[in-house]
Design an enzyme around this catalytic site. Structure first.
Site, PDB file in Angstrom:
ATOM      1  N   HIS A 190       5.344  49.954  -1.427  1.00 30.33           N
ATOM      2  CA  HIS A 190       4.701  51.254  -1.586  1.00 30.33           C
ATOM      3  C   HIS A 190       3.127  51.188  -1.701  1.00 30.33           C
ATOM      4  O   HIS A 190       2.684  52.084  -1.770  1.00 30.33           O
ATOM      5  CB  HIS A 190       5.150  51.803  -2.919  1.00 30.33           C
ATOM      6  CG  HIS A 190       6.780  52.453  -2.734  1.00 30.33           C
ATOM      7  ND1 HIS A 190       7.050  53.750  -2.396  1.00 30.33           N
ATOM      8  CD2 HIS A 190       7.924  51.791  -2.957  1.00 30.33           C
ATOM      9  CE1 HIS A 190       8.428  53.876  -2.308  1.00 30.33           C
ATOM     10  NE2 HIS A 190       8.892  52.521  -2.648  1.00 30.33           N
ATOM     11  N   ASP A 393      -5.415  52.629  -1.123  1.00 26.15           N
ATOM     12  CA  ASP A 393      -4.128  53.414  -1.441  1.00 26.15           C
ATOM     13  C   ASP A 393      -3.106  53.114  -0.343  1.00 26.15           C
ATOM     14  O   ASP A 393      -3.442  53.286   0.761  1.00 26.15           O
ATOM     15  CB  ASP A 393      -4.493  54.885  -1.809  1.00 26.15           C
ATOM     16  CG  ASP A 393      -3.552  55.446  -2.772  1.00 26.15           C
ATOM     17  OD1 ASP A 393      -2.523  54.760  -3.005  1.00 26.15           O
ATOM     18  OD2 ASP A 393      -4.016  56.604  -3.152  1.00 26.15           O
TER      19      ASP A 393
HETATM   20  P1  ADQ Z   1       0.882  56.517  -6.630  1.00 26.82           P
HETATM   21  O1  ADQ Z   1      -0.109  55.156  -6.976  1.00 26.82           O
HETATM   22  O2  ADQ Z   1       1.268  56.768  -8.102  1.00 26.82           O
HETATM   23  O3  ADQ Z   1       2.304  55.706  -5.913  1.00 26.82           O
HETATM   24  P2  ADQ Z   1       0.360  58.967  -5.318  1.00 26.82           P
HETATM   25  O4  ADQ Z   1       1.042  58.332  -3.978  1.00 26.82           O
HETATM   26  O5  ADQ Z   1      -0.956  59.548  -5.183  1.00 26.82           O
HETATM   27  O6  ADQ Z   1       0.075  57.574  -5.884  1.00 26.82           O
HETATM   28  O7  ADQ Z   1       1.471  59.695  -5.958  1.00 26.82           O
HETATM   29  C1  ADQ Z   1       1.020  60.337  -7.218  1.00 26.82           C
HETATM   30  C2  ADQ Z   1       2.228  61.189  -7.583  1.00 26.82           C
HETATM   31  O8  ADQ Z   1       1.900  61.604  -8.820  1.00 26.82           O
HETATM   32  C3  ADQ Z   1       2.070  62.540  -6.990  1.00 26.82           C
HETATM   33  O9  ADQ Z   1       3.343  62.852  -6.529  1.00 26.82           O
HETATM   34  C4  ADQ Z   1       1.270  63.369  -8.029  1.00 26.82           C
HETATM   35  O10 ADQ Z   1       1.940  64.975  -7.583  1.00 26.82           O
HETATM   36  C5  ADQ Z   1       1.695  63.199  -9.292  1.00 26.82           C
HETATM   37  N1  ADQ Z   1       0.749  63.231 -10.157  1.00 26.82           N
HETATM   38  C6  ADQ Z   1      -0.534  62.896  -9.965  1.00 26.82           C
HETATM   39  N2  ADQ Z   1      -1.281  63.319 -11.076  1.00 26.82           N
HETATM   40  C7  ADQ Z   1      -0.261  64.175 -11.760  1.00 26.82           C
HETATM   41  C8  ADQ Z   1      -0.392  64.954 -13.106  1.00 26.82           C
HETATM   42  N3  ADQ Z   1      -1.648  65.056 -13.795  1.00 26.82           N
HETATM   43  N4  ADQ Z   1       0.479  65.702 -13.510  1.00 26.82           N
HETATM   44  C9  ADQ Z   1       1.884  65.439 -12.771  1.00 26.82           C
HETATM   45  N5  ADQ Z   1       2.152  64.792 -11.914  1.00 26.82           N
HETATM   46  C10 ADQ Z   1       0.978  64.027 -11.135  1.00 26.82           C
HETATM   47  C11 ADQ Z   1       2.277  54.556  -5.184  1.00 26.82           C
HETATM   48  C12 ADQ Z   1       1.329  54.037  -4.091  1.00 26.82           C
HETATM   49  C13 ADQ Z   1       0.696  55.169  -3.205  1.00 26.82           C
HETATM   50  C14 ADQ Z   1       2.118  55.792  -2.232  1.00 26.82           C
HETATM   51  C15 ADQ Z   1       3.372  56.036  -3.328  1.00 26.82           C
HETATM   52  C16 ADQ Z   1       4.358  56.226  -2.662  1.00 26.82           C
HETATM   53  O11 ADQ Z   1       0.136  53.560  -5.045  1.00 26.82           O
HETATM   54  O12 ADQ Z   1      -0.055  54.750  -2.429  1.00 26.82           O
HETATM   55  O13 ADQ Z   1       1.859  56.850  -1.775  1.00 26.82           O
HETATM   56  O14 ADQ Z   1       3.472  55.031  -4.223  1.00 26.82           O
HETATM   57  O15 ADQ Z   1       4.725  55.470  -1.907  1.00 26.82           O
END
Ligand code: ADQ
Length: 494
Positions: A190, A393
């Protein structure tokens, strides 16, 4: 619904729900954790009668975790998962800490994000990581055996998730071979896979690469990460590789490498945005610039805030007309580096608000906490600009969620090319988060973009993301391992 020809065993660091003790009854109950992965994958596990192997989130120091059945009122994607389909991994707390905080988060997280200065290399943590991977592997073999006893004709598909389980494949295969069990093993990462120059800094890089190559099929978000991996296999292990076909030959086995860009349940976000009540007043005068991130140093939060401050200096016409709303989910709060990042952010935001605020306006609103998806959808919908500007990311789902939620007048997505999402979301305004001046110019451009241009960019982004949603990702994965039921390509209709 996407269907698999093989029963699926998902192996992830965590179970697809959190276990919480009901103080009145003393029994554990399931509490939902609604990530995109769980939403997409859990139904396939349910439908194929598969299993989910993962840590329960509890340290019971030797005691058994009893997995409760879902509550009858549970409508989540894991509700159909019976307790016998869940295999909890129970690890003693010190060992777990060495593996999870010591190796996964203090070494692999920064290293794979190409931030080697932050990475800690420690042989004891690596040993702990090996040991924990062996335990995951042991329980995965239990799962494979269970499925084979039920239906000896079918070959179970084991799907390892993420950087916590880089070493599990070979142990699973060796034990399955020994017990005469057939198995197909796939892996999905991921986070980014770094270049050889970075990977070679890890003292046990050969063991790590061999660990991943124990799989039949390996998935990364984008082609760049696939090529980085192939390059490392060739340079470190001397493997024969085919970059065109994305194949690596190792120990006379051929391993397939696949770009599989993950996505979101697009329609669900779209519907949430249409249904949610207004959360921010986005009148003609006040435009909201939104940031939504886990509070992590890879997400580039301090760079973003610096660029916003520079915007107010360089384009003072935005004063009192723009609010920057940063929503940050607490993450790894017991780690010193994350605590320092939080303090740093608090100070920066305090200083900028002190510097620019007027009696009726503060430039930055900051929410430090987790909010519901409905609320999040409303924030996305009501913001004029979203800043998705990580330093690095794997993919970044926030960029996709923002696009799905533009159900009214469209906003503008500002996106870093250092996120996997930057690879395909080409109609966003791309910005290098390290270049503060250009960054604030880009925010200014987003705030002043003509409506026609916004429409054009957003509709194109939406069309792509609607088509390539999380189901498409899952379908592409199953196709890559030749397990997609009713694959239209096989019938010659595509
Ligand atoms: P993350 O590093 O966690 O995931 P991301 O893909 O941006 O990063 O996902 C974050 C999730 O958390 C999103 O679904 C978002 O809606 C949720 N979120 C963020 N802030 C929030 C808040 N304050 N309250 C509730 N929900 C919140 C890892 C990798 C990424 C990759 C994903 C999936 O680092 O690059 O995209 O896995 O493979």
């Amino acid at each position: 619904m996407v269907q698999s020809t093989s029963p699926m065993v998902v192996v992830a660091n965590r179970l697809p729900f959190v276990l919480k003790k009901n103080e009145a009854t003393g029994l554990f109950e399931r509490k939902q954790s609604a990530g995109g992965l769980v939403t997409a994958v859990a139904p396939v596990v349910v439908e194929t009668g598969g299993l989910w192997v993962g840590w329960s989130g509890l340290h019971l120091e030797g005691k058994e975790v009893v997995i409760p059945e879902a509550d009858p009122s549970d409508k989540s994607p894991t509700a159909g998962l019976k307790s016998e389909q869940v295999i909890p991994v129970n690890i003693e707390s010190q060992l777990f800490d060495d593996y999870y905080n010591g190796q996964c988060n203090a070494t692999f997280w920064p290293l794979f994000h190409s931030m080697p200065d932050r990475a800690v290399f420690n042989e004891d943590k690596w040993k702990a990581y090996r040991k924990v991977n062996e335990e995951f592997a042991r329980l995965t073999v239990v799962a494979v055996k269970k499925l084979t006893e039920r239906n000896p004709e079918q070959v179970p598909l084991v799907w390892l998730q993420d950087y916590h389980l880089l070493l599990a494949a070979n142990s699973i295969r060796a034990a399955c071979d020994e017990q005469g069990l057939r198995v197909k093993i796939a892996f999905f990462l991921h986070i980014p896979f770094p270049s050889w120059d970075i990977m070679r800094l890890f003292p046990w890089d050969d063991e790590l690469l061999q660990g991943i190559l124990g799989c039949d099929s390996i998935g990364f978000h984008i082609e760049d990460y696939c090529l980085n991996f192939i390059d490392c296999c060739q340079r470190r292990l001397g493997c024969r590789v085919d970059r065109e076909q994305m194949l690596v030959e190792h120990n006379s086995f051929t391993v397939g490498v696949h770009p599989l860009p993950i996505s979101i349940p697009y329609e669900r976000f779209c519907q949430m945005a249409m249904a949610a009540p207004q959360v921010v007043k986005n009148n003609e005068k006040m435009q909201i610039i939104l940031g939504v991130d886990r509070l992590d140093y890879t997400k580039g939060l301090t760079h973003r805030i610096k660029a916003f401050e520079h915007l107010l200096e360089k384009y003072p016409e935005h004063k009192e007309n723009v609010t920057f709303l940063q929503i940050a989910v607490p993450s790894r709060t017991d780690v010193k580096e994350y605590q320092e990042l939080k303090e740093n952010l608090d100070q920066m935001i305090g200083r900028i608000n002190g510097r620019f605020s007027t009696p009726n306006w503060s430039p930055i609103r900051y929410i430090y906490g987790c909010i519901s998806h409905d609320q999040l959808a409303a924030f996305y919908r009501d913001s004029s600009v979203a800043l998705v500007t990580p330093l690095r990311d794997g993919m970044n789902l926030v960029a996709k969620e923002y696009v799905a939620c533009q159900t009214g007048d469209p906003g503008v997505l500002v996106l870093s090319p250092f996120a996997g999402a930057g690879n395909s979301m080409l109609e966003a305004l791309q910005v290098n988060p390290f270049e503060t001046n250009d960054f604030s110019d880009t925010i200014h451009r987003a705030l002043t973009m003509p409506k026609d241009e916004k429409e054009l960019r957003m509709r194109q982004l939406q069309r792509r993301e609607r088509e390539r949603d999380v189901e498409f990702w899952l379908q592409s994965f199953l196709k890559s391992v030749d397990c997609l039921k009713d694959d239209p390509a096989k019938k010659g209709t595509m």
